[in-house]
Design a protein around this motif. Structure first.
Motif, PDB file in Angstrom:
ATOM      1  N   VAL A 267      -8.974  -4.077   4.216  1.00  0.00           N
ATOM      2  CA  VAL A 267      -9.492  -3.825   3.747  1.00  0.00           C
ATOM      3  C   VAL A 267      -9.087  -2.126   2.956  1.00  0.00           C
ATOM      4  O   VAL A 267      -8.517  -1.915   1.717  1.00  0.00           O
ATOM      5  CB  VAL A 267     -10.803  -4.424   3.480  1.00  0.00           C
ATOM      6  CG1 VAL A 267     -11.809  -4.341   2.410  1.00  0.00           C
ATOM      7  CG2 VAL A 267     -11.113  -6.320   3.760  1.00  0.00           C
ATOM      8  N   VAL A 268     -10.093  -1.710   4.113  1.00  0.00           N
ATOM      9  CA  VAL A 268      -9.841   0.044   3.809  1.00  0.00           C
ATOM     10  C   VAL A 268      -8.703   0.064   2.386  1.00  0.00           C
ATOM     11  O   VAL A 268      -8.481   1.036   1.807  1.00  0.00           O
ATOM     12  CB  VAL A 268     -10.600   0.701   4.401  1.00  0.00           C
ATOM     13  CG1 VAL A 268     -10.084   2.177   4.245  1.00  0.00           C
ATOM     14  CG2 VAL A 268     -11.713   0.662   4.907  1.00  0.00           C
ATOM     15  N   LEU A 269      -7.639   0.244   3.727  1.00  0.00           N
ATOM     16  CA  LEU A 269      -6.335   0.541   2.957  1.00  0.00           C
ATOM     17  C   LEU A 269      -6.103  -0.227   1.381  1.00  0.00           C
ATOM     18  O   LEU A 269      -5.706   0.609   0.557  1.00  0.00           O
ATOM     19  CB  LEU A 269      -5.153  -0.010   4.109  1.00  0.00           C
ATOM     20  CG  LEU A 269      -4.620   0.719   4.740  1.00  0.00           C
ATOM     21  CD1 LEU A 269      -4.210   0.908   5.901  1.00  0.00           C
ATOM     22  CD2 LEU A 269      -4.685   2.159   4.352  1.00  0.00           C
ATOM     23  N   PHE A 270      -6.508  -1.326   1.229  1.00  0.00           N
ATOM     24  CA  PHE A 270      -5.844  -2.006   0.097  1.00  0.00           C
ATOM     25  C   PHE A 270      -7.295  -1.844  -0.657  1.00  0.00           C
ATOM     26  O   PHE A 270      -6.106  -1.085  -1.965  1.00  0.00           O
ATOM     27  CB  PHE A 270      -6.326  -4.117   0.247  1.00  0.00           C
ATOM     28  CG  PHE A 270      -5.631  -4.262  -0.401  1.00  0.00           C
ATOM     29  CD1 PHE A 270      -4.169  -4.796  -0.823  1.00  0.00           C
ATOM     30  CD2 PHE A 270      -6.238  -4.985  -1.640  1.00  0.00           C
ATOM     31  CE1 PHE A 270      -3.929  -5.822  -2.143  1.00  0.00           C
ATOM     32  CE2 PHE A 270      -6.139  -5.418  -3.167  1.00  0.00           C
ATOM     33  CZ  PHE A 270      -5.030  -6.086  -2.968  1.00  0.00           C
ATOM     34  N   VAL A 271      -7.762  -1.372  -0.730  1.00  0.00           N
ATOM     35  CA  VAL A 271      -8.875  -0.816  -1.384  1.00  0.00           C
ATOM     36  C   VAL A 271      -8.364   0.574  -2.315  1.00  0.00           C
ATOM     37  O   VAL A 271      -8.454   0.228  -3.664  1.00  0.00           O
ATOM     38  CB  VAL A 271     -10.657  -0.755  -1.825  1.00  0.00           C
ATOM     39  CG1 VAL A 271     -11.360  -0.527  -2.205  1.00  0.00           C
ATOM     40  CG2 VAL A 271     -10.973  -2.056  -1.017  1.00  0.00           C
TER      41      VAL A 271
ATOM     42  N   VAL B 139       0.507  -1.413   0.019  1.00  0.00           N
ATOM     43  CA  VAL B 139       0.162   0.014  -0.496  1.00  0.00           C
ATOM     44  C   VAL B 139       0.911   1.604   0.049  1.00  0.00           C
ATOM     45  O   VAL B 139       0.930   2.598  -0.669  1.00  0.00           O
ATOM     46  CB  VAL B 139      -0.972   0.001   1.425  1.00  0.00           C
ATOM     47  CG1 VAL B 139      -1.674   1.301   1.413  1.00  0.00           C
ATOM     48  CG2 VAL B 139      -2.186  -0.774   1.244  1.00  0.00           C
ATOM     49  N   MET B 140       1.849   0.998   0.517  1.00  0.00           N
ATOM     50  CA  MET B 140       2.377   2.586   1.031  1.00  0.00           C
ATOM     51  C   MET B 140       3.467   3.081   0.294  1.00  0.00           C
ATOM     52  O   MET B 140       3.448   3.874  -0.470  1.00  0.00           O
ATOM     53  CB  MET B 140       3.575   2.993   2.174  1.00  0.00           C
ATOM     54  CG  MET B 140       2.854   2.983   3.650  1.00  0.00           C
ATOM     55  SD  MET B 140       1.230   3.968   3.621  1.00  0.00           S
ATOM     56  CE  MET B 140       2.151   5.213   3.932  1.00  0.00           C
ATOM     57  N   PRO B 141       4.221   1.642  -0.869  1.00  0.00           N
ATOM     58  CA  PRO B 141       5.021   1.726  -1.821  1.00  0.00           C
ATOM     59  C   PRO B 141       3.664   2.732  -3.722  1.00  0.00           C
ATOM     60  O   PRO B 141       4.638   3.542  -4.131  1.00  0.00           O
ATOM     61  CB  PRO B 141       5.330   0.822  -2.494  1.00  0.00           C
ATOM     62  CG  PRO B 141       5.823   0.016  -1.298  1.00  0.00           C
ATOM     63  CD  PRO B 141       4.491   0.774   0.103  1.00  0.00           C
ATOM     64  N   ALA B 142       2.417   2.218  -3.074  1.00  0.00           N
ATOM     65  CA  ALA B 142       1.565   2.659  -4.474  1.00  0.00           C
ATOM     66  C   ALA B 142       1.512   4.054  -4.285  1.00  0.00           C
ATOM     67  O   ALA B 142       1.208   4.979  -5.157  1.00  0.00           O
ATOM     68  CB  ALA B 142       0.233   1.861  -3.779  1.00  0.00           C
ATOM     69  N   PHE B 143       0.966   5.170  -3.152  1.00  0.00           N
ATOM     70  CA  PHE B 143       0.805   5.754  -2.231  1.00  0.00           C
ATOM     71  C   PHE B 143       1.426   6.910  -3.213  1.00  0.00           C
ATOM     72  O   PHE B 143       1.128   7.522  -3.295  1.00  0.00           O
ATOM     73  CB  PHE B 143       0.555   5.793  -0.844  1.00  0.00           C
ATOM     74  CG  PHE B 143      -1.309   5.725  -0.611  1.00  0.00           C
ATOM     75  CD1 PHE B 143      -2.086   5.911  -1.495  1.00  0.00           C
ATOM     76  CD2 PHE B 143      -1.324   4.838  -0.123  1.00  0.00           C
ATOM     77  CE1 PHE B 143      -3.092   5.145  -0.930  1.00  0.00           C
ATOM     78  CE2 PHE B 143      -2.704   4.529   0.790  1.00  0.00           C
ATOM     79  CZ  PHE B 143      -3.908   4.730  -0.620  1.00  0.00           C
ATOM     80  N   ALA B 144       3.134   6.568  -2.540  1.00  0.00           N
ATOM     81  CA  ALA B 144       4.829   7.163  -3.275  1.00  0.00           C
ATOM     82  C   ALA B 144       4.853   7.512  -3.932  1.00  0.00           C
ATOM     83  O   ALA B 144       5.473   8.204  -4.715  1.00  0.00           O
ATOM     84  CB  ALA B 144       5.325   6.219  -2.252  1.00  0.00           C
ATOM     85  N   GLN B 145       4.193   6.356  -4.856  1.00  0.00           N
ATOM     86  CA  GLN B 145       4.532   5.839  -6.720  1.00  0.00           C
ATOM     87  C   GLN B 145       4.556   7.073  -7.294  1.00  0.00           C
ATOM     88  O   GLN B 145       5.860   7.351  -8.113  1.00  0.00           O
ATOM     89  CB  GLN B 145       4.269   4.872  -6.847  1.00  0.00           C
ATOM     90  CG  GLN B 145       4.610   3.971  -8.553  1.00  0.00           C
ATOM     91  CD  GLN B 145       6.114   4.156  -8.110  1.00  0.00           C
ATOM     92  OE1 GLN B 145       6.734   3.350  -6.936  1.00  0.00           O
ATOM     93  NE2 GLN B 145       7.075   4.493  -8.319  1.00  0.00           N
ATOM     94  N   PRO B 146       3.250   7.899  -7.342  1.00  0.00           N
ATOM     95  CA  PRO B 146       3.554   8.966  -8.390  1.00  0.00           C
ATOM     96  C   PRO B 146       4.609  10.134  -7.602  1.00  0.00           C
ATOM     97  O   PRO B 146       5.679  11.061  -8.934  1.00  0.00           O
ATOM     98  CB  PRO B 146       2.101  10.192  -8.480  1.00  0.00           C
ATOM     99  CG  PRO B 146       1.420   8.923  -7.943  1.00  0.00           C
ATOM    100  CD  PRO B 146       2.242   8.089  -6.936  1.00  0.00           C
ATOM    101  N   PHE B 147       4.621  10.160  -6.445  1.00  0.00           N
ATOM    102  CA  PHE B 147       5.931  11.396  -7.037  1.00  0.00           C
ATOM    103  C   PHE B 147       7.721  10.388  -6.445  1.00  0.00           C
ATOM    104  O   PHE B 147       8.131  11.657  -6.236  1.00  0.00           O
ATOM    105  CB  PHE B 147       5.780  11.394  -4.756  1.00  0.00           C
ATOM    106  CG  PHE B 147       5.027  12.030  -4.138  1.00  0.00           C
ATOM    107  CD1 PHE B 147       4.227  13.635  -4.281  1.00  0.00           C
ATOM    108  CD2 PHE B 147       3.141  11.787  -3.755  1.00  0.00           C
ATOM    109  CE1 PHE B 147       3.287  14.255  -4.321  1.00  0.00           C
ATOM    110  CE2 PHE B 147       1.910  12.133  -3.442  1.00  0.00           C
ATOM    111  CZ  PHE B 147       2.325  13.403  -3.843  1.00  0.00           C
TER     112      PHE B 147
END
Length: 517
Positions: free
Chosen positions: A454-458, A169-177
């Motif tokens: 589940v919320v974080l993953f979705v 989850v965390m790498p996904a949120f940071a990927q655009p940056f």
């Protein structure tokens, strides 16, 4: 059961706990998938592992050089409190929660690989020591929250699922940056201060739209040597070390001051020269880190293409934070200093308000988390907001890794009372959420924790599909500003070259006319 536990302990402690081995294995798997020769597989795996060992050696040198600097700061200022140190609290908790942690780390790694293989969240978290820290944190807060009545397997299964989720989850949120930092989409950040990096990048895009990059700092001609990042980094640490050495010499009795450098003779000359030597060691450590990063990138990225194509199609390696330092050497140093300043401000806030009102512990700035986390935040802030972004982003990161660890201590049970806590933002916020929900007990707490997963993953799934996969990049206006600056500078350089060429042609023509006359 004992044999299985021994095997899991061996895998988690002797392999997964050694990032170099993990990196080497990943490189070997990737090269095999690319059908390289046996010699190429062995060489690539060894070079990737050695690159990570070189990076670790540099980190050790930096850590050892920062330790006496922290002592100087605390002795000079008279500060007292908790210094958040991941290694310390893991060591304290391992005797009680080591078995659960071992099961969690192995099971969570398998869960992460399944997520990467069968969902859009194709990130493979490869920072082994942070995996050990997170597994220990999950075992600790779940055990404390659920209480003695909870089965170990309940703790292991829930902890592994929560950890597997956070690793993708965390790498996904940071990927655009991260894409903005590196200029490509080949690498991801695999370090549990990701909240600090995302916040730094987001804030940088707001405050630094018209701010030039830290890497384009214009030094006067006499100071052009400062363009060398190794020189400028070392020189700054020399100044800082000597300032706090003089401060300590003035404010602290001699016998107490000399304990900062116990292996040196007890006289002021040796004291100041020891400080100078440690500053040089810091510069050496940073240079070693940058060299190790170059080796890792040279070996791991091509090998990972094989994994992406065959084993986990489209996967990205999520690597430790020093991987971004070469993309902003000046920014990492600025971020470190700004993060330290933010930590000092947060320390005052806790002492004046949060401590008396909410009973939070006093968290002192730890030099190691502020260097690595703050340096990373500076790079992310610079990528989206230039110099202003690096300063503001680093400062906010410093406040986060001071206040959040203080809150985390409230869910650590007796370990919180022993003045120990984790030092990075993701450990703090995630551990606090998990610990608070676990305190609801079974089965309510378990259901709530699964709901959080589940919320974080979705949310990350939607972010990946709607944002990352569409190629969105933050700070578009800042990028346009940088491109305009570069275009203007290029035109000026071309005009200067044309003028110089015209001047040479005129001079040559003049000489020809004079010779003819």
């Amino acid at each position: 059961m004992n044999v299985l536990l021994a095997v899991l302990n061996f895998i988690s402690q002797e392999i997964l706990n050694v990032p170099a081995y993990l990196i080497g294995i990943v490189a070997a798997v990737g090269l095999i998938a690319l059908k390289r020769s046996t010699g190429q597989v062995i060489a690539g795996a060894l070079k990737a592992a050695m690159g990570y060992l070189i990076l670790g050696a540099g980190a050790t040198v930096v850590t050892n050089a920062l330790d006496p600097f922290g002592k100087l700061v605390f002795k000079a200022t008279g500060a007292h409190g908790v210094v958040p140190t991941n290694e310390v609290i893991v060591a304290q908790a391992s005797s009680q929660f080591g078995a659960s942690s071992a099961y969690i780390i192995v099971l969570s790694f398998l869960i992460m690989l399944l997520f990467a293989r069968f969902t859009p969240l194709k990130y493979v978290f490869l920072t082994g020591h942070h995996m050990v820290f997170m597994s220990t944190l999950m075992a600790l807060v779940l055990s404390v929250g659920f209480g003695k009545g909870a089965s170990q397997w309940i703790i292991v299964i829930i902890g592994a699922l929560l950890m597997g989720v956070i690793m993708v989850v965390m790498p996904a949120f940071a990927q655009p940056f991260m894409n903005r930092v590196t200029g490509s989409d080949k690498l991801s950040i695999g370090h549990f201060d990701t909240l600090g990096y995302v916040v730094s990048g987001a804030v940088g895009s707001v405050v630094g739209k018209k701010s030039r990059s830290t890497e384009d700092i214009d030094f006067p001609k006499g100071l052009s040597f400062l363009r060398d990042s190794m020189v400028s980094t070392t020189l700054l640490m020399v100044v800082l070390y000597l300032v706090f050495s003089v401060w300590t010499a003035i404010a602290v009795p001699a016998q107490q001051a000399f304990t900062v450098f116990p292996s040196h003779p007890e006289n002021w000359g040796a004291f100041f020269m020891a400080a100078f030597a440690q500053a040089l060691q810091f510069g050496i450590g940073v240079s070693i880190i940058l060299y190790g990063v170059r080796i890792i990138l040279g070996e791991l990225v091509p090998a990972f293409q094989g994994i992406a194509n065959k084993v986990v199609p489209g996967a990205r390696p999520a690597l430790d934070v020093p991987i971004v330092f070469p993309y902003g050497a000046n920014a990492s140093l600025i971020g470190f200093l700004a993060s330290f300043a933010g930590g000092l401000v947060a320390l005052v806030i806790i002492a004046v308000w949060l401590g008396p009102v909410w009973g939070l512990a006093l968290i002192l700035p730890g030099m190691v988390p502020h260097f690595f986390d703050g340096g990373g935040a500076g790079v992310f802030g610079n990528a989206t907001g230039g110099r202003i972004g690096a300063i503001v982003g680093g400062f906010i990161n410093g406040m986060l890794i001071t206040i959040l660890p203080a809150i985390l201590m409230t869910v650590l049970g007796s370990f919180g009372l022993s003045n120990a806590t984790f030092g990075d933002a993701d450990f703090a916020w995630y551990g606090t959420v998990v610990g608070k929900l676990a305190q609801m007990g079974l089965p309510t707490g378990a259901v709530m924790l699964l709901l959080v997963a589940v919320v974080l993953f979705v949310a990350a799934w939607v972010w990946q599909v709607k944002v990352v996969n569409t190629g969105w990049l933050p700070a578009a206006k800042h990028a346009e500003f940088i491109e305009e600056i570069k275009a203007k500078e290029q035109k000026e350089q071309e005009a200067a070259k044309a003028a110089a060429k015209a001047a040479r042609a005129a001079a040559k023509a003049s000489k020809t006319e004079a010779a003819t006359a």
